[in-house]
Design a protein around this motif. Structure first.
Motif, PDB file in Angstrom:
ATOM      1  N   HIS A 129      44.079  15.754  10.552  1.00 30.95           N
ATOM      2  CA  HIS A 129      43.279  16.918  10.931  1.00 30.95           C
ATOM      3  C   HIS A 129      42.137  17.130   9.943  1.00 30.95           C
ATOM      4  N   LEU A 130      40.937  17.150  10.475  1.00 29.13           N
ATOM      5  CA  LEU A 130      39.765  17.597   9.732  1.00 29.13           C
ATOM      6  C   LEU A 130      39.123  18.687  10.585  1.00 29.13           C
ATOM      7  N   PRO A 131      38.615  19.738   9.957  1.00 26.29           N
ATOM      8  CA  PRO A 131      38.066  20.846  10.756  1.00 26.29           C
ATOM      9  C   PRO A 131      36.840  20.422  11.555  1.00 26.29           C
ATOM     10  N   PRO A 132      36.662  21.011  12.733  1.00 25.53           N
ATOM     11  CA  PRO A 132      35.493  20.676  13.552  1.00 25.53           C
ATOM     12  C   PRO A 132      34.168  20.868  12.810  1.00 25.53           C
ATOM     13  N   SER A 133      34.129  21.773  11.860  1.00 20.57           N
ATOM     14  CA  SER A 133      32.893  22.015  11.105  1.00 20.57           C
ATOM     15  C   SER A 133      32.476  20.798  10.277  1.00 20.57           C
ATOM     16  N   SER A 134      33.388  19.860  10.056  1.00 22.49           N
ATOM     17  CA  SER A 134      33.082  18.670   9.257  1.00 22.49           C
ATOM     18  C   SER A 134      32.582  17.505  10.104  1.00 22.49           C
ATOM     19  N   GLU A 135      32.464  17.700  11.416  1.00 25.59           N
ATOM     20  CA  GLU A 135      32.178  16.587  12.322  1.00 25.59           C
ATOM     21  C   GLU A 135      30.913  15.813  11.954  1.00 25.59           C
ATOM     22  N   GLY A 136      29.816  16.496  11.717  1.00 26.60           N
ATOM     23  CA  GLY A 136      28.566  15.794  11.414  1.00 26.60           C
ATOM     24  C   GLY A 136      28.682  14.921  10.182  1.00 26.60           C
ATOM     25  N   GLU A 137      29.243  15.475   9.122  1.00 25.55           N
ATOM     26  CA  GLU A 137      29.397  14.684   7.901  1.00 25.55           C
ATOM     27  C   GLU A 137      30.401  13.554   8.099  1.00 25.55           C
ATOM     28  N   LEU A 138      31.482  13.836   8.807  1.00 26.49           N
ATOM     29  CA  LEU A 138      32.479  12.795   9.060  1.00 26.49           C
ATOM     30  C   LEU A 138      31.862  11.622   9.810  1.00 26.49           C
TER      31      LEU A 138
ATOM     32  N   ALA B 254      40.132   6.655   0.945  1.00 27.25           N
ATOM     33  CA  ALA B 254      40.017   7.410  -0.306  1.00 27.25           C
ATOM     34  C   ALA B 254      38.635   8.051  -0.440  1.00 27.25           C
ATOM     35  N   ASP B 255      37.588   7.320  -0.076  1.00 24.99           N
ATOM     36  CA  ASP B 255      36.231   7.866  -0.160  1.00 24.99           C
ATOM     37  C   ASP B 255      36.059   9.073   0.767  1.00 24.99           C
ATOM     38  N   ILE B 256      36.570   8.964   1.981  1.00 28.89           N
ATOM     39  CA  ILE B 256      36.463  10.082   2.924  1.00 28.89           C
ATOM     40  C   ILE B 256      37.336  11.245   2.453  1.00 28.89           C
ATOM     41  N   ALA B 257      38.526  10.951   1.979  1.00 28.38           N
ATOM     42  CA  ALA B 257      39.422  12.003   1.485  1.00 28.38           C
ATOM     43  C   ALA B 257      38.785  12.757   0.326  1.00 28.38           C
ATOM     44  N   GLU B 258      38.121  12.039  -0.554  1.00 33.22           N
ATOM     45  CA  GLU B 258      37.458  12.693  -1.688  1.00 33.22           C
ATOM     46  C   GLU B 258      36.355  13.636  -1.194  1.00 33.22           C
ATOM     47  N   ALA B 259      35.597  13.202  -0.208  1.00 26.97           N
ATOM     48  CA  ALA B 259      34.507  14.027   0.320  1.00 26.97           C
ATOM     49  C   ALA B 259      35.022  15.300   0.987  1.00 26.97           C
ATOM     50  N   PHE B 260      36.205  15.234   1.581  1.00 29.68           N
ATOM     51  CA  PHE B 260      36.752  16.363   2.318  1.00 29.68           C
ATOM     52  C   PHE B 260      37.981  16.975   1.636  1.00 29.68           C
ATOM     53  N   ALA B 261      38.141  16.734   0.344  1.00 34.81           N
ATOM     54  CA  ALA B 261      39.357  17.130  -0.383  1.00 34.81           C
ATOM     55  C   ALA B 261      39.724  18.598  -0.168  1.00 34.81           C
ATOM     56  N   ALA B 262      38.758  19.474  -0.190  1.00 31.39           N
ATOM     57  CA  ALA B 262      39.050  20.904  -0.062  1.00 31.39           C
ATOM     58  C   ALA B 262      39.501  21.284   1.346  1.00 31.39           C
ATOM     59  N   MET B 263      39.294  20.405   2.320  1.00 30.01           N
ATOM     60  CA  MET B 263      39.633  20.706   3.717  1.00 30.01           C
ATOM     61  C   MET B 263      40.903  20.020   4.205  1.00 30.01           C
ATOM     62  N   LEU B 264      41.489  19.168   3.384  1.00 31.22           N
ATOM     63  CA  LEU B 264      42.628  18.372   3.857  1.00 31.22           C
ATOM     64  C   LEU B 264      43.892  19.217   3.964  1.00 31.22           C
ATOM     65  N   ILE B 265      44.614  19.012   5.059  1.00 29.90           N
ATOM     66  CA  ILE B 265      45.912  19.649   5.215  1.00 29.90           C
ATOM     67  C   ILE B 265      46.911  18.895   4.331  1.00 29.90           C
ATOM     68  N   PRO B 266      48.057  19.508   4.012  1.00 29.98           N
ATOM     69  CA  PRO B 266      49.032  18.834   3.134  1.00 29.98           C
ATOM     70  C   PRO B 266      49.399  17.419   3.589  1.00 29.98           C
ATOM     71  N   GLN B 267      49.555  17.209   4.881  1.00 31.33           N
ATOM     72  CA  GLN B 267      49.899  15.879   5.397  1.00 31.33           C
ATOM     73  C   GLN B 267      48.832  14.849   5.026  1.00 31.33           C
TER      74      GLN B 267
ATOM     75  N   ALA C  30      36.626   8.748  15.925  1.00 28.25           N
ATOM     76  CA  ALA C  30      37.099  10.124  15.749  1.00 28.25           C
ATOM     77  C   ALA C  30      37.307  10.741  17.125  1.00 28.25           C
ATOM     78  N   TRP C  31      38.321  11.593  17.203  1.00 26.26           N
ATOM     79  CA  TRP C  31      38.647  12.313  18.430  1.00 26.26           C
ATOM     80  C   TRP C  31      38.860  13.786  18.105  1.00 26.26           C
ATOM     81  N   HIS C  32      38.675  14.622  19.110  1.00 28.57           N
ATOM     82  CA  HIS C  32      39.066  16.031  19.045  1.00 28.57           C
ATOM     83  C   HIS C  32      40.439  16.151  19.697  1.00 28.57           C
ATOM     84  N   TYR C  33      41.324  16.901  19.063  1.00 34.08           N
ATOM     85  CA  TYR C  33      42.594  17.241  19.707  1.00 34.08           C
ATOM     86  C   TYR C  33      42.408  18.616  20.321  1.00 34.08           C
ATOM     87  N   ARG C  34      42.641  18.735  21.579  1.00 32.07           N
ATOM     88  CA  ARG C  34      42.379  19.984  22.292  1.00 32.07           C
ATOM     89  C   ARG C  34      43.671  20.593  22.842  1.00 32.07           C
TER      90      ARG C  34
END
Length: 172
Positions: A35-44, A85-98, A141-145
């Motif tokens: 899970h990454l928040p929809p707000s991160s889509e452009g950067e992702l 790891a590179d993507i995780a570092e960029a989105f570290a503050a948004m990552l869910i525990p999993q 990337a996909w959206h889960y709806r």
């Protein structure tokens, strides 16, 4: 991640054979993030496209792993681990525990089965297992709806060209 055509057909065939049919709603895949928040889509998407400019990362299926209620093929790839790891570092503050946990790349071929059935499949597949290369074709990337999944974008390794996003769901 998108698997090469032959590897996808092999893994998806195993998934269709061994996954409880009423629970098998997704095609074979390798998950980078849950899970990454929809707000991160452009950067992702920018990061996926940039990562896909590189050559396809070498990868191996190097063993099986028990999921307790299922079985997965373990994937080994230093290059994939670095991309993640590179993507995780960029989105570290948004990552869910999993997604903050250590990444264990794998392709699930059975889950939500009775433990005895999962143990039997693990034993059967282990008896005939041989390591094999795995082709990683691209990043997607996909959206889960809340039930259905909808594609966002996919990029082919070796140039970052956009590619058709395959349907993530099993056709009913």
């Amino acid at each position: 991640m998108l698997l090469g055509d032959a590897d996808f057909a092999w893994a998806d065939g195993l998934r269709r054979t061994h996954f409880p049919p009423e629970r098998n709603v997704l095609r074979a895949h390798l998950t980078l993030f849950h899970h990454l928040p929809p707000s991160s889509e452009g950067e992702l998407l920018g990061r996926l496209r940039a990562a896909a400019h590189e050559a396809p990362p070498p990868a191996m299926i190097d063993g099986l792993m028990s999921l307790g209620y299922g079985v997965a093929y373990r994937v080994r790839s230093d290059a994939l681990c670095q991309i993640r790891a590179d993507i995780a570092e960029a989105f570290a503050a948004m990552l869910i525990p999993q997604d903050q946990a250590v990444w264990r790349p794998h392709i699930t071929i059975q889950n939500k089965a009775k433990p005895a059935i999962a143990r039997a499949l693990l034993a059967a597949l282990s008896a005939e297992f041989k390591p094999r290369p795995l082709v990683i074709a691209g990043l997607a990337a996909w959206h889960y709806r809340g039930g259905p999944w909808s594609p966002i974008a996919a990029y082919r390794f070796g140039g970052g060209r956009a590619m058709k996003v395959p349907p993530p769901l099993i056709a009913s």
